[in-house]
Design a protein around this motif. Structure first.
Motif, PDB file in Angstrom:
ATOM      1  N   LEU A 360       0.832  -1.206   0.000  1.00 42.49           N
ATOM      2  CA  LEU A 360       0.000   0.000   0.000  1.00 42.49           C
ATOM      3  C   LEU A 360       0.863   1.252   0.000  1.00 42.49           C
ATOM      4  O   LEU A 360       0.512   2.265  -0.625  1.00 42.49           O
ATOM      5  CB  LEU A 360      -0.938  -0.015   1.207  1.00 42.49           C
ATOM      6  CG  LEU A 360      -1.976  -1.151   1.218  1.00 42.49           C
ATOM      7  CD1 LEU A 360      -2.767  -1.143   2.519  1.00 42.49           C
ATOM      8  CD2 LEU A 360      -2.927  -1.042   0.019  1.00 42.49           C
ATOM      9  N   PHE A 361       2.003   1.202   0.673  1.00 41.98           N
ATOM     10  CA  PHE A 361       2.919   2.340   0.686  1.00 41.98           C
ATOM     11  C   PHE A 361       3.376   2.678  -0.729  1.00 41.98           C
ATOM     12  O   PHE A 361       3.370   3.843  -1.147  1.00 41.98           O
ATOM     13  CB  PHE A 361       4.123   2.023   1.575  1.00 41.98           C
ATOM     14  CG  PHE A 361       5.288   2.954   1.385  1.00 41.98           C
ATOM     15  CD1 PHE A 361       5.225   4.268   1.831  1.00 41.98           C
ATOM     16  CD2 PHE A 361       6.441   2.521   0.747  1.00 41.98           C
ATOM     17  CE1 PHE A 361       6.300   5.138   1.645  1.00 41.98           C
ATOM     18  CE2 PHE A 361       7.512   3.383   0.557  1.00 41.98           C
ATOM     19  CZ  PHE A 361       7.438   4.692   1.008  1.00 41.98           C
ATOM     20  N   VAL A 362       3.764   1.674  -1.495  1.00 44.12           N
ATOM     21  CA  VAL A 362       4.260   1.920  -2.855  1.00 44.12           C
ATOM     22  C   VAL A 362       3.138   2.407  -3.767  1.00 44.12           C
ATOM     23  O   VAL A 362       3.304   3.372  -4.517  1.00 44.12           O
ATOM     24  CB  VAL A 362       4.919   0.647  -3.429  1.00 44.12           C
ATOM     25  CG1 VAL A 362       5.308   0.866  -4.891  1.00 44.12           C
ATOM     26  CG2 VAL A 362       6.137   0.260  -2.608  1.00 44.12           C
ATOM     27  N   LEU A 363       1.972   1.762  -3.696  1.00 42.35           N
ATOM     28  CA  LEU A 363       0.871   2.123  -4.595  1.00 42.35           C
ATOM     29  C   LEU A 363       0.344   3.526  -4.299  1.00 42.35           C
ATOM     30  O   LEU A 363       0.226   4.365  -5.201  1.00 42.35           O
ATOM     31  CB  LEU A 363      -0.259   1.096  -4.480  1.00 42.35           C
ATOM     32  CG  LEU A 363      -1.498   1.372  -5.350  1.00 42.35           C
ATOM     33  CD1 LEU A 363      -1.112   1.480  -6.824  1.00 42.35           C
ATOM     34  CD2 LEU A 363      -2.539   0.282  -5.144  1.00 42.35           C
ATOM     35  N   PHE A 364       0.027   3.806  -3.050  1.00 36.62           N
ATOM     36  CA  PHE A 364      -0.498   5.127  -2.701  1.00 36.62           C
ATOM     37  C   PHE A 364       0.586   6.202  -2.822  1.00 36.62           C
ATOM     38  O   PHE A 364       0.283   7.381  -3.014  1.00 36.62           O
ATOM     39  CB  PHE A 364      -1.092   5.103  -1.291  1.00 36.62           C
ATOM     40  CG  PHE A 364      -2.471   4.496  -1.241  1.00 36.62           C
ATOM     41  CD1 PHE A 364      -3.597   5.286  -1.076  1.00 36.62           C
ATOM     42  CD2 PHE A 364      -2.647   3.123  -1.387  1.00 36.62           C
ATOM     43  CE1 PHE A 364      -4.868   4.738  -1.049  1.00 36.62           C
ATOM     44  CE2 PHE A 364      -3.917   2.548  -1.361  1.00 36.62           C
ATOM     45  CZ  PHE A 364      -5.033   3.357  -1.197  1.00 36.62           C
ATOM     46  N   GLY A 365       1.847   5.764  -2.748  1.00 34.93           N
ATOM     47  CA  GLY A 365       2.959   6.691  -2.896  1.00 34.93           C
ATOM     48  C   GLY A 365       3.093   7.283  -4.285  1.00 34.93           C
ATOM     49  O   GLY A 365       3.835   8.244  -4.486  1.00 34.93           O
ATOM     50  N   VAL A 366       2.380   6.728  -5.264  1.00 35.69           N
ATOM     51  CA  VAL A 366       2.366   7.308  -6.607  1.00 35.69           C
ATOM     52  C   VAL A 366       1.691   8.678  -6.581  1.00 35.69           C
ATOM     53  O   VAL A 366       1.989   9.557  -7.392  1.00 35.69           O
ATOM     54  CB  VAL A 366       1.643   6.360  -7.593  1.00 35.69           C
ATOM     55  CG1 VAL A 366       1.470   7.010  -8.955  1.00 35.69           C
ATOM     56  CG2 VAL A 366       2.413   5.046  -7.725  1.00 35.69           C
ATOM     57  N   TYR A 367       0.758   8.878  -5.628  1.00 35.03           N
ATOM     58  CA  TYR A 367      -0.061  10.096  -5.608  1.00 35.03           C
ATOM     59  C   TYR A 367       0.243  11.021  -4.426  1.00 35.03           C
ATOM     60  O   TYR A 367      -0.409  12.046  -4.269  1.00 35.03           O
ATOM     61  CB  TYR A 367      -1.537   9.698  -5.618  1.00 35.03           C
ATOM     62  CG  TYR A 367      -1.864   8.881  -6.849  1.00 35.03           C
ATOM     63  CD1 TYR A 367      -1.896   9.477  -8.102  1.00 35.03           C
ATOM     64  CD2 TYR A 367      -2.079   7.507  -6.760  1.00 35.03           C
ATOM     65  CE1 TYR A 367      -2.147   8.736  -9.236  1.00 35.03           C
ATOM     66  CE2 TYR A 367      -2.330   6.757  -7.892  1.00 35.03           C
ATOM     67  CZ  TYR A 367      -2.358   7.378  -9.130  1.00 35.03           C
ATOM     68  OH  TYR A 367      -2.599   6.638 -10.268  1.00 35.03           O
ATOM     69  N   GLY A 368       1.213  10.657  -3.619  1.00 28.07           N
ATOM     70  CA  GLY A 368       1.577  11.495  -2.488  1.00 28.07           C
ATOM     71  C   GLY A 368       2.542  10.749  -1.583  1.00 28.07           C
ATOM     72  O   GLY A 368       2.822   9.560  -1.788  1.00 28.07           O
ATOM     73  N   VAL A 530       9.377   3.452 -11.157  1.00 25.47           N
ATOM     74  CA  VAL A 530       8.216   3.021 -11.941  1.00 25.47           C
ATOM     75  C   VAL A 530       7.024   3.910 -11.618  1.00 25.47           C
ATOM     76  O   VAL A 530       6.737   4.178 -10.439  1.00 25.47           O
ATOM     77  CB  VAL A 530       7.838   1.544 -11.647  1.00 25.47           C
ATOM     78  CG1 VAL A 530       6.732   1.071 -12.585  1.00 25.47           C
ATOM     79  CG2 VAL A 530       9.063   0.631 -11.775  1.00 25.47           C
ATOM     80  N   SER A 531       6.338   4.382 -12.647  1.00 29.63           N
ATOM     81  CA  SER A 531       5.116   5.168 -12.452  1.00 29.63           C
ATOM     82  C   SER A 531       4.160   4.877 -13.600  1.00 29.63           C
ATOM     83  O   SER A 531       4.528   4.238 -14.587  1.00 29.63           O
ATOM     84  CB  SER A 531       5.435   6.664 -12.393  1.00 29.63           C
ATOM     85  OG  SER A 531       6.122   7.078 -13.557  1.00 29.63           O
ATOM     86  N   PHE A 532       2.912   5.314 -13.473  1.00 28.00           N
ATOM     87  CA  PHE A 532       1.938   5.117 -14.534  1.00 28.00           C
ATOM     88  C   PHE A 532       2.184   6.137 -15.642  1.00 28.00           C
ATOM     89  O   PHE A 532       2.549   7.286 -15.377  1.00 28.00           O
ATOM     90  CB  PHE A 532       0.509   5.260 -14.004  1.00 28.00           C
ATOM     91  CG  PHE A 532       0.146   4.226 -12.979  1.00 28.00           C
ATOM     92  CD1 PHE A 532       0.070   2.890 -13.330  1.00 28.00           C
ATOM     93  CD2 PHE A 532      -0.101   4.579 -11.664  1.00 28.00           C
ATOM     94  CE1 PHE A 532      -0.252   1.920 -12.385  1.00 28.00           C
ATOM     95  CE2 PHE A 532      -0.425   3.627 -10.714  1.00 28.00           C
ATOM     96  CZ  PHE A 532      -0.504   2.291 -11.075  1.00 28.00           C
ATOM     97  N   SER A 533       1.970   5.722 -16.878  1.00 30.20           N
ATOM     98  CA  SER A 533       2.219   6.592 -18.014  1.00 30.20           C
ATOM     99  C   SER A 533       0.906   7.079 -18.615  1.00 30.20           C
ATOM    100  O   SER A 533      -0.104   6.377 -18.595  1.00 30.20           O
ATOM    101  CB  SER A 533       3.024   5.849 -19.084  1.00 30.20           C
ATOM    102  OG  SER A 533       3.125   6.615 -20.271  1.00 30.20           O
ATOM    103  N   LYS A 534       0.920   8.301 -19.179  1.00 27.59           N
ATOM    104  CA  LYS A 534      -0.249   8.799 -19.913  1.00 27.59           C
ATOM    105  C   LYS A 534      -0.180   8.355 -21.368  1.00 27.59           C
ATOM    106  O   LYS A 534      -1.154   8.481 -22.105  1.00 27.59           O
ATOM    107  CB  LYS A 534      -0.314  10.325 -19.854  1.00 27.59           C
ATOM    108  CG  LYS A 534       0.822  11.041 -20.562  1.00 27.59           C
ATOM    109  CD  LYS A 534       0.624  12.544 -20.552  1.00 27.59           C
ATOM    110  CE  LYS A 534       1.802  13.254 -21.231  1.00 27.59           C
ATOM    111  NZ  LYS A 534       1.629  14.720 -21.231  1.00 27.59           N
ATOM    112  N   SER A 535       0.984   7.829 -21.783  1.00 28.69           N
ATOM    113  CA  SER A 535       1.178   7.410 -23.173  1.00 28.69           C
ATOM    114  C   SER A 535       0.945   5.916 -23.305  1.00 28.69           C
ATOM    115  O   SER A 535       0.891   5.180 -22.322  1.00 28.69           O
ATOM    116  CB  SER A 535       2.598   7.747 -23.639  1.00 28.69           C
ATOM    117  OG  SER A 535       2.902   9.097 -23.394  1.00 28.69           O
TER     118      SER A 535
END
Length: 537
Positions: A360-368, A530-535
């Protein structure tokens, strides 16, 4: 007249039914006879797939009687290109064909937790049994195709530079209050808002808004100029500003810099880089809502029209207004807005056998920046996640609600707790509570970090960075497939082999891959980012 057909790999037999009237009939092929707009008899060729199976064709139900084609199109635009539309007005239904299955999955996932409302009526969005739409030349379908052509004609070439990333917004006919937070919610539909300043000039409520990129500013201008925030009033007049950037010194009800959460609240007097503009900034005529604007995610209300950066500027004169943006209205729509200071989220419907605090730390860490995580001892399918501030908590909740994690859709709501308590000394909780306040993996602890400009919803395509020179394409494809996930495509950045895009088999696989491989040691003192891409690839 040649019938409208939903093209499929399976021809139909004589069974009759309707995805609307008989949703349980999914076990065999069927013909759906219905009437479009009350006068044309249409036959639909179906296949054997159930409505839960992903498809790029979406079935939209419970539409208002006087629904316009443009309103249906607006539901899909934030998620990608729309390639076809079939209206069944007499049945209060429509079919929308997206350009990709991924776009359709994102749309269904989002609307499953934030149900769209058109003219005070809940609208239902689900996967269709059909793989593709094929429409005829009837007058009803001509109108639908004309609406889609209008979109195409207004297409913005993303390679063309916008005059500026800063927009000037004037709100005319100000009957109801409009706040800084409300403007952020509206304009964030089109991209990441970095900074905003509101002020009055010549007795008009105005704002200056800086996007992360020119394409987003261009889309917002074309889509929102001339639209009403509320029915018949609060009309937006949007133009490009001569300013190239905004310099915000305070975070308060008159100004906000989302890349600098560390800024003081100041004396409520906004400040700008260009002192010649300073005379415009007298105290605002509107008091703002609580600090914690929601930005960089699709809001739960439906803008009319709701445009994406792909197709800004549909048909400007649509019935109704953008939406009622008062926060109480947002909660009535099933959208949870965080009140001031709330930074703790309750995450439920977790898979207790697979989820850990680190996950959860890694996943939620994408947004803050995640401060603490607690998996509840007696209810391990529930967890508390404490973000560093309420803005980041809102971002995480809005982006991750409804997303699949280890086979279960996440349910995220604001918590009544103001912080996550650590276990008392000497009390062991099996490692279910973790303190990450000093973690080196925080993405946003550096003021003005470029990560603020790269916040995107979960997608099947991941952005990889910090790749050492010795690591080649096959190394990364093997790494990401080692957990059993499917790697569909891979591409290094042409000018910088430290970065790459990798497309997984699904959004869920991408989420789990991000959790597993973010900060993975690739050797040579390089840890993968690693992060989510808009492309997409």
């Amino acid at each position: 007249m040649e019938p409208v057909a939903l093209r499929s790999s399976v021809l139909c037999n004589g069974r009759r039914g309707s995805e609307e009237l008989f949703p349980s009939i999914t076990s065999g092929p069927y013909i759906m006879s219905t009437t479009a707009n009350g006068n044309d008899s249409k036959k639909f060729k179906g296949d054997t797939r159930g409505p839960g199976v992903p498809s790029r064709v979406l079935h939209i139900r419970k539409l208002p009687n006087d629904i316009a084609e443009a309103e249906v199109i607006s539901l899909g635009l934030p998620f990608g290109d729309i390639t076809n539309l079939l209206m069944l007005k007499a049945k209060n239904q429509a079919f929308l064909e997206m350009n990709s299955e991924e776009a359709a999955q994102n749309m269904v996932g989002y609307y499953s937790t934030n149900m769209p409302i058109i003219r005070n009526q809940l609208v239902y969005v689900q996967f269709s049994n059909h793989k593709e739409l094929k429409t005829d030349n009837s007058p009803n379908q001509e109108r639908a195709q004309a609406a889609l052509r209008a979109l195409t004609s207004c297409h913005v070439d993303p390679t063309m530079a916008a005059p500026s990333t800063v927009l000037r917004v004037v709100v005319e006919n100000l009957v109801y209050p409009v706040t800084l937070d409300a403007l952020c919610q509206i304009f964030s539909k089109f991209g990441t808002v970095l900074r905003i300043i509101v002020f009055t000039k010549n007795s008009q409520f105005q704002a200056l808004m800086q996007y992360a990129d020119g394409a987003s500013a261009q889309s917002a201008k074309l889509s929102l100029d001339g639209q009403n925030i509320y029915n018949g009033c609060c009309t937006l007049r949007v133009s490009f500003s001569k300013l190239t950037s905004l310099n915000v010194k305070y975070n308060n009800e008159k100004s906000r810099d989302f890349t600098r959460p560390d800024l003081p609240t100041g004396d409520s007097q906004p400040s700008m880089e260009h002192q010649a503009m300073a005379t415009a900034f007298t105290p605002g005529i509107i008091s703002a809502g609580p600090y914690g604007a929601t930005h960089a995610f699709p809001p739960a209300f439906t803008l009319q029209p709701t445009m994406s950066s792909h197709y800004p500027g549909l048909v400007p004169a649509l019935p109704g207004a953008l939406a009622s943006l008062a926060l109480p209205g947002a909660s009535r729509m099933g959208f949870h807005h965080l009140s001031a200071g709330v930074s703790v989220l309750l995450v439920s419907n977790l898979n207790p056998e697979r989820v850990t605090p680190h996950c959860l730390f890694v996943l939620f860490g994408v947004y803050g920046d995640v401060m603490r995580v607690k998996i509840l001892f007696n209810k391990k399918e529930n967890a508390l996640v404490q973000m560093s501030d309420c803005t980041q908590a809102q971002l995480a909740m809005s982006h991750l609600s409804g997303q699949q994690l280890h086979g279960k859709p996440l349910r995220i709501t604001p918590s009544k707790h103001t912080s996550v308590q650590l276990p008392r000394e000497g009390h062991e909780d099996q490692g279910l509570t973790k303190d990450y306040s000093n973690s080196p993996l925080h993405r946003f602890k550096k003021p003005g970090s470029k990560n603020y400009s790269n916040i995107f919803p979960p997608s099947a395509t991941l952005h990889l960075s910090n790749i050492p020179p010795s690591v080649v394409e096959d190394d990364l494809k093997m790494l990401f497939s080692s957990s059993g996930a499917m790697v569909k495509a891979f591409k290094f950045f042409q000018k910088d082999h430290k970065m790459a895009l990798i497309q997984m088999g699904s959004v869920e696989e991408a989420i789990e891959s991000l959790i597993e491989f973010h900060n993975h040691d690739l050797g040579e003192n390089h840890h993968l980012r690693v992060s989510f891409s808009k492309s997409s690839i």
